[in-house]
Scaffold this motif. Structure first.
Motif, PDB file in Angstrom:
ATOM      1  N   GLN A  49       1.084  -0.812  -0.002  1.00 54.51           N
ATOM      2  CA  GLN A  49      -0.109   0.072  -0.278  1.00 54.51           C
ATOM      3  C   GLN A  49       1.005   0.519   0.002  1.00 54.51           C
ATOM      4  O   GLN A  49       1.865   1.860   1.003  1.00 54.51           O
ATOM      5  N   ILE A  50       0.649   2.366  -0.105  1.00 55.73           N
ATOM      6  CA  ILE A  50       0.938   3.654  -0.601  1.00 55.73           C
ATOM      7  C   ILE A  50       1.520   4.010   0.920  1.00 55.73           C
ATOM      8  O   ILE A  50      -0.329   4.071   1.265  1.00 55.73           O
ATOM      9  N   ALA A  51       2.748   4.304   1.653  1.00 55.30           N
ATOM     10  CA  ALA A  51       2.721   4.360   2.704  1.00 55.30           C
ATOM     11  C   ALA A  51       1.776   5.891   3.164  1.00 55.30           C
ATOM     12  O   ALA A  51       2.534   6.945   2.788  1.00 55.30           O
ATOM     13  N   GLY A  52       1.294   6.032   4.165  1.00 53.87           N
ATOM     14  CA  GLY A  52       0.376   7.059   4.875  1.00 53.87           C
ATOM     15  C   GLY A  52      -0.303   7.321   3.947  1.00 53.87           C
ATOM     16  O   GLY A  52      -1.622   8.423   4.896  1.00 53.87           O
ATOM     17  N   GLN A  53      -1.320   6.736   3.493  1.00 54.30           N
ATOM     18  CA  GLN A  53      -2.703   7.341   2.972  1.00 54.30           C
ATOM     19  C   GLN A  53      -3.852   6.388   3.199  1.00 54.30           C
ATOM     20  O   GLN A  53      -3.462   4.784   3.767  1.00 54.30           O
ATOM     21  N   PRO A  54      -4.799   7.174   3.973  1.00 52.43           N
ATOM     22  CA  PRO A  54      -5.813   6.634   4.726  1.00 52.43           C
ATOM     23  C   PRO A  54      -6.470   5.198   4.444  1.00 52.43           C
ATOM     24  O   PRO A  54      -6.032   5.088   2.931  1.00 52.43           O
ATOM     25  N   GLY A  55      -6.415   4.179   5.045  1.00 49.64           N
ATOM     26  CA  GLY A  55      -7.646   3.246   4.598  1.00 49.64           C
ATOM     27  C   GLY A  55      -6.624   2.079   3.865  1.00 49.64           C
ATOM     28  O   GLY A  55      -6.907   0.746   4.091  1.00 49.64           O
ATOM     29  N   GLY A  56      -5.189   1.971   4.039  1.00 52.55           N
ATOM     30  CA  GLY A  56      -4.358   1.119   3.584  1.00 52.55           C
ATOM     31  C   GLY A  56      -4.634   0.552   2.399  1.00 52.55           C
ATOM     32  O   GLY A  56      -5.531   0.959   1.250  1.00 52.55           O
ATOM     33  N   LEU A  57      -4.839  -0.383   1.779  1.00 54.61           N
ATOM     34  CA  LEU A  57      -4.871  -1.948   0.708  1.00 54.61           C
ATOM     35  C   LEU A  57      -6.519  -1.368   0.288  1.00 54.61           C
ATOM     36  O   LEU A  57      -6.298  -1.740  -0.639  1.00 54.61           O
ATOM     37  N   GLY A  58      -7.188  -1.838   1.514  1.00 52.86           N
ATOM     38  CA  GLY A  58      -8.592  -2.295   1.242  1.00 52.86           C
ATOM     39  C   GLY A  58      -9.223  -0.471   0.859  1.00 52.86           C
ATOM     40  O   GLY A  58     -10.051  -0.719  -0.061  1.00 52.86           O
ATOM     41  N   ALA A  59      -8.677   0.203   1.442  1.00 58.58           N
ATOM     42  CA  ALA A  59      -9.129   1.649   0.147  1.00 58.58           C
ATOM     43  C   ALA A  59      -8.714   1.860  -0.816  1.00 58.58           C
ATOM     44  O   ALA A  59      -9.067   1.789  -1.778  1.00 58.58           O
ATOM     45  N   GLU A  60      -7.290   1.029  -1.477  1.00 53.11           N
ATOM     46  CA  GLU A  60      -6.720   1.113  -2.742  1.00 53.11           C
ATOM     47  C   GLU A  60      -7.643   0.723  -3.385  1.00 53.11           C
ATOM     48  O   GLU A  60      -7.912   0.688  -4.483  1.00 53.11           O
ATOM     49  N   ILE A  61      -8.064  -0.834  -2.874  1.00 53.47           N
ATOM     50  CA  ILE A  61      -8.566  -2.037  -3.507  1.00 53.47           C
ATOM     51  C   ILE A  61     -10.227  -1.001  -4.083  1.00 53.47           C
ATOM     52  O   ILE A  61     -11.355  -1.422  -5.250  1.00 53.47           O
ATOM     53  N   ALA A  62     -10.855  -0.148  -3.111  1.00 57.89           N
ATOM     54  CA  ALA A  62     -11.941   0.045  -2.859  1.00 57.89           C
ATOM     55  C   ALA A  62     -12.421   1.220  -4.401  1.00 57.89           C
ATOM     56  O   ALA A  62     -13.167   1.892  -4.850  1.00 57.89           O
ATOM     57  N   ALA A  63     -11.480   2.096  -4.347  1.00 57.91           N
ATOM     58  CA  ALA A  63     -10.674   2.771  -5.002  1.00 57.91           C
ATOM     59  C   ALA A  63      -9.993   2.811  -6.258  1.00 57.91           C
ATOM     60  O   ALA A  63      -9.642   3.647  -7.082  1.00 57.91           O
TER      61      ALA A  63
END
Length: 603
Positions: A179-193
């Protein structure tokens, strides 16, 4: 009674030693309720081969901190000191970078680099990423300038700053692997977006920076087609199916960030099931390597060789009928553990035992130990045990220091990608190294004993000379055959049998020197002392061929320039020259000479 003890001693020592080494194989329990061991066994693709996450963690922390675990005062536990394993550290770097950034993971020794970071007066040499971060721009600027200079021409500071920058970049890549370090929500947020605004840019960053690939190919696909998170999300954004391991990885990361042990353990189990369904062979291979990592057979071998030496030294003071056989039993146990480690590496790599400088050090020591066991069985005087245990320990110490660059089972270079020649030429010539070093070690034992004992024992001296002579014959045979096989391989690879390459010259020097020793003995040009002095010099010749040519950075056999070992090699050669001088001096030359009329001590 004494006779029974003499017979039982080696078997008891052998059994207890193996039991102690096997204790490391006991599976680890949960760490603070987390199934960290289950995470450690998950397979990933890194450095061109499938390995457990545990290997990525250990190798990365070894490169960054020169250790595979560390102890620090944890603010989350009220400042109490706790030990952080490599696997816990990797989980923090991947999913809790704000925590990992405060852990003292970086070792820095160079005073000028410490001054650059503004910590020159610090009492510690271990620093966190957060401590280094304010000076990152300056570190990068200095490193970019140093990178433009040939490694052989760099100053100490330039080499140190390049080394620090490389370790910082490895850490940065690990932080941005899942996941991108410091990005809110981590990998779960990346999958959703994954199809939202800015998704393509974020996915490209993840794809380019990922240090390893954690998503296995589906069953029936190319076994090497592992993907990293960025690549998988990009494929899903453009119409592909979402990888079935992405969401379990996201749940694992969320659970670790929240320190939710129950959810973390469920995610680990789910990941293992999904990965095992697609790639059962990867699960099996990763499990084998995890056991290898946990057992640390070469470290256990070092311990057993030291114990064998201590038992043997004690036997020279008390109970020789019991302790000398016990020392031999410990030596044999060390050889078994050493052999198990070698066999495991062969299975894991799918390659012969010698593939790089690290594995050559492990193999040289193994060969010397086996030869020493044979000599001890033939002569039964304890000296072969002492020499073999010393050689095994010394070679594994060398291998340990060569492991600091990370993965010791890296992929082969194209010119070396030949199991046949690795199993013939490389193994044969490395056996020649083992023999030459063992002959030199026996000669050193002869020299030290000659000046240490008060009463000269010609039978023991003749035994050591006979051992050395036999091992030189052995070493000459394998060095010669290995060199000839190398010429045939060179003809197939480069179209010529011989080109006076530095490595080729080194191999020839070993053959010539061993032949010179034998001819000098046959011709009567040297006797006991001369033979042993020449055998010690064989250590110098072999070390220059083994390590010296790697420092030149030239020739077709120069697979990687190294200069870290220059002073160690120079010190080794200096010690050998001192030992040669000592060998040629009269026995106990500093002691008072016998009174006139008394029989002089024979030389």
């Amino acid at each position: 009674m004494k006779r029974n003890l003499t017979k039982l001693a080696p078997w008891v020592a052998f059994g207890l030693a193996l039991a102690g080494a096997a204790a490391a194989l006991i599976p680890e329990g949960k760490t603070r309720g987390f199934d960290v061991a289950g995470f450690a066994a998950l397979p990933v693709l890194e450095g061109g081969r499938v390995k457990p996450a545990d290997s990525v963690a250990r190798n990365s922390l070894l490169v960054i901190r020169s250790q595979q675990s560390f102890r620090f005062d944890d603010p989350a536990q009220g400042g109490k000191a706790r030990t952080v394993s490599a696997d816990e550290w990797l989980l923090d770097v991947l999913f809790r970078p704000e925590v990992a950034d405060r852990q003292p993971a970086f070792v820095i020794n160079d005073p000028d680099v410490l001054g650059l970071l503004g910590v020159g007066q610090s009492s510690t040499r271990y620093f966190s990423f957060a401590t280094i971060a304010p000076r990152l721009d300056e570190v990068q600027r200095q490193a970019e300038g140093a990178h433009q200079i040939d490694p052989k021409q760099r100053t100490r500071f330039q080499s140190a700053i390049v080394n620090l920058f490389d370790r910082l970049y490895l850490y940065y890549r690990l932080r941005n692997t899942m996941q991108i370090a410091g990005q809110p929500g981590g990998l779960g947020a990346e999958i959703a977006a994954r199809t939202g605004q800015g998704a393509a840019e974020r996915q490209q960053i993840l794809a380019e920076l990922a240090d390893f690939r954690a998503l296995p190919p589906p069953a029936g696909a190319n076994p090497d087609a592992w993907k990293n998170v960025g690549e998988s999300l990009a494929a899903a954004r453009t119409g592909g199916a979402l990888d079935p391991t992405l969401e379990p990885w996201a749940r694992l990361g969320t659970a670790w960030a929240a320190q939710d042990a129950a959810s973390f353990n469920r995610a680990v189990e789910e990941l293992r099931g999904v990965t095992g369904a697609a790639r059962p062979e990867a699960i099996a291979l990763a499990g084998h390597e995890l056991v290898f990592n946990r057992a640390q057979p070469f470290y256990a071998g070092m311990v057993l060789y030291v114990l064998a030496l201590l038992a043997l030294f004690a036997s020279w003071l008390r109970w020789p009928q019991v302790l000398q056989p016990a020392a031999f039993g410990l030596l044999c146990a060390g050889a078994v553990v050493h052999t198990a480690g070698l066999v495991s590496r062969v299975v894991l790599q799918g390659r012969p035992p010698v593939t790089n400088l690290y594995s050559s050090a492990v193999f040289v020591g193994w060969g010397a130990v086996l030869l020493g066991i044979v000599l001890e069985r033939l002569y039964r005087r304890g000296f072969a045990t002492a020499v073999a245990a010393s050689a095994g320990f010394a070679s594994l110490i060398i291998a340990h220091h060569l492991s600091g660059d990370g993965d010791t089972m890296e992929m082969m270079r194209a010119v070396l990608d030949s199991n046949f020649w690795l199993a013939t030429h490389v193994v044969t010539i490395t056996i020649g190294y083992s023999g030459t070093f063992l002959a030199g070690a026996l000669a050193i034992a002869y020299t030290l004993r000659r000046h240490a004992v008060r009463v000269h024992d010609p039978v023991t001296s003749k035994t050591l000379v006979a051992m050395t002579y036999g091992i030189v014959c052995f070493a000459l045979f394998f060095s010669f055959v290995g060199t000839v096989l190398g010429g045939i391989w060179a003809d197939q690879s480069w179209g010529r049998f011989w080109g006076w390459d530095p490595k080729e010259n080194g191999a020839l020097l070993i053959v010539l020197w061993n032949a010179i020793i034998l001819h000098a003995r046959w011709g009567g040009y040297v006797r006991e002392k001369g033979l042993m002095a020449m055998a010690i010099f064989g250590n110098v010749i072999t070390s220059l061929s083994w390590f010296g040519v790697n420092m030149l950075g030239v020739g077709l056999h120069s697979y990687g320039f190294m200069d870290k070992a220059f002073w160690a090699l120079a010190a080794f050669i200096g010690v050998q020259l001192v030992l040669i001088t000592l060998c040629l001096l009269p026995p106990r030359f500093w002691a008072a000479r016998p009174a006139e009329g008394k029989a002089a001590e024979p030389a």
